[in-house]
Design an enzyme around this catalytic site. Structure first.
Site, PDB file in Angstrom:
ATOM      1  N   HIS A 113     -34.836 -35.254 -70.375  1.00 29.67           N
ATOM      2  CA  HIS A 113     -33.694 -34.513 -70.922  1.00 29.67           C
ATOM      3  C   HIS A 113     -33.992 -34.193 -72.390  1.00 29.67           C
ATOM      4  O   HIS A 113     -34.440 -35.068 -73.129  1.00 29.67           O
ATOM      5  CB  HIS A 113     -32.419 -35.354 -70.804  1.00 29.67           C
ATOM      6  CG  HIS A 113     -31.200 -34.606 -71.220  1.00 29.67           C
ATOM      7  ND1 HIS A 113     -30.595 -33.661 -70.418  1.00 29.67           N
ATOM      8  CD2 HIS A 113     -30.499 -34.618 -72.372  1.00 29.67           C
ATOM      9  CE1 HIS A 113     -29.567 -33.135 -71.052  1.00 29.67           C
ATOM     10  NE2 HIS A 113     -29.488 -33.699 -72.241  1.00 29.67           N
ATOM     11  N   ASP A 154     -27.750 -37.056 -65.781  1.00 29.29           N
ATOM     12  CA  ASP A 154     -28.216 -37.690 -67.022  1.00 29.29           C
ATOM     13  C   ASP A 154     -27.699 -39.110 -67.237  1.00 29.29           C
ATOM     14  O   ASP A 154     -27.609 -39.564 -68.370  1.00 29.29           O
ATOM     15  CB  ASP A 154     -27.831 -36.821 -68.240  1.00 29.29           C
ATOM     16  CG  ASP A 154     -28.322 -35.396 -68.093  1.00 29.29           C
ATOM     17  OD1 ASP A 154     -29.433 -35.202 -67.553  1.00 29.29           O
ATOM     18  OD2 ASP A 154     -27.593 -34.478 -68.496  1.00 29.29           O
TER      19      ASP A 154
HETATM   20  C1  GAR Z   1     -37.335 -28.976 -70.923  1.00 29.57           C
HETATM   21  O1  GAR Z   1     -36.974 -28.900 -72.273  1.00 29.57           O
HETATM   22  C2  GAR Z   1     -36.549 -30.076 -70.240  1.00 29.57           C
HETATM   23  O2  GAR Z   1     -36.278 -31.161 -71.087  1.00 29.57           O
HETATM   24  C3  GAR Z   1     -35.287 -29.350 -69.880  1.00 29.57           C
HETATM   25  O3  GAR Z   1     -35.718 -28.097 -69.440  1.00 29.57           O
HETATM   26  C4  GAR Z   1     -36.884 -27.718 -70.185  1.00 29.57           C
HETATM   27  C5  GAR Z   1     -37.924 -27.209 -69.212  1.00 29.57           C
HETATM   28  O4  GAR Z   1     -39.017 -26.663 -69.895  1.00 29.57           O
HETATM   29  N1  GAR Z   1     -34.552 -30.064 -68.881  1.00 29.57           N
HETATM   30  C6  GAR Z   1     -33.216 -30.137 -68.854  1.00 29.57           C
HETATM   31  O5  GAR Z   1     -32.509 -29.551 -69.652  1.00 29.57           O
HETATM   32  C7  GAR Z   1     -32.641 -30.983 -67.717  1.00 29.57           C
HETATM   33  N2  GAR Z   1     -31.270 -31.306 -67.995  1.00 29.57           N
HETATM   34  P1  GAR Z   1     -40.352 -26.312 -69.129  1.00 29.57           P
HETATM   35  O6  GAR Z   1     -39.968 -25.497 -67.898  1.00 29.57           O
HETATM   36  O7  GAR Z   1     -41.148 -25.505 -70.090  1.00 29.57           O
HETATM   37  O8  GAR Z   1     -41.023 -27.601 -68.750  1.00 29.57           O
END
Ligand code: GAR
Length: 197
Positions: A113, A154
């Protein structure tokens, strides 16, 4: 008849991703030369997700599914069990994990997260919305939380947190960049430590 017993120490990971897939890619690259760990497949609900192209280049199979299959059937759980998956890693996956899947893989699903939980978590708090809320709230720091997954957004037990300092002029994009740097630096290593305690 003599029976042959084959003992396999190979650990198998399934990644779930809905978006760009930069974390999925870092994790796949981290284990690329590790003979004991395999990224068996990547699962996504989003046919337009950048993760699909990233995984194609790494020769990792991608399985796309829709909401009905995910929430109203056991098909995804069955596939993961059939493939003997040892750890499910959520890397930017935005849907809540269904109860049946969580119960089938107790303490074997982890998530990242992009904030310091319990702050800025819960339904609707994902991706850029998190960084906008952090800036709107005047926070002086943010970071990442890697945690076990249960049936609520979460709320599973935390495994690891890392912090970055924010300046008063930081925009949500600036915060996103700082947080992403922490994600790429730590998530693969934490996955490895959960896999081989
Ligand atoms: C990341 O920042 C992750 O922490 C977030 O989505 C992004 C995905 O980036 N996840 C959440 O917000 C889950 N609640 P990515 O596709 O470049 O890995």
């Amino acid at each position: 008849m003599t029976k042959t017993l084959f003992i396999c120490s190979m650990k198998r990971i399934a990644l779930f991703a809905s978006g760009s897939g930069s974390n999925a890619e870092k994790i796949a690259q981290y284990f690329a030369d590790d003979a004991d760990v395999e990224i068996s497949l990547v699962l996504s609900n989003n046919p337009k997700a950048g993760v699909i192209e990233r995984m194609r280049q790494l020769h990792i199979p991608v399985l796309l599914f829709d909401r009905q299959t995910f929430y109203e059937t056991e098909r995804i759980t069955n596939i993961l069990q059939k493939q003997s998956i040892d750890l499910i890693v959520l890397a930017g996956f935005m849907w809540l994990m269904p109860g049946g899947l969580v119960r089938a893989f107790p303490d074997k699903i982890i998530n990242i997260h992009p904030a310091l939980l319990p702050k800025f978590g819960g339904k609707g708090m994902y991706g850029h919305f998190v960084h906008e809320a952090v800036v709107a709230n005047g926070e002086t720091e943010s970071g990442i939380t890697i945690h076990y997954v249960n049936e609520r957004y979460d709320e599973g037990a935390p495994i690891f947190q890392a912090t970055c300092i924010l300046s008063p002029t930081d925009t949500p994009d600036d915060v996103a960049r700082k947080v992403q740097q922490l994600e790429h630096e730590h998530y693969p290593r934490v996955v490895a430590s959960v896999l081989q305690p």
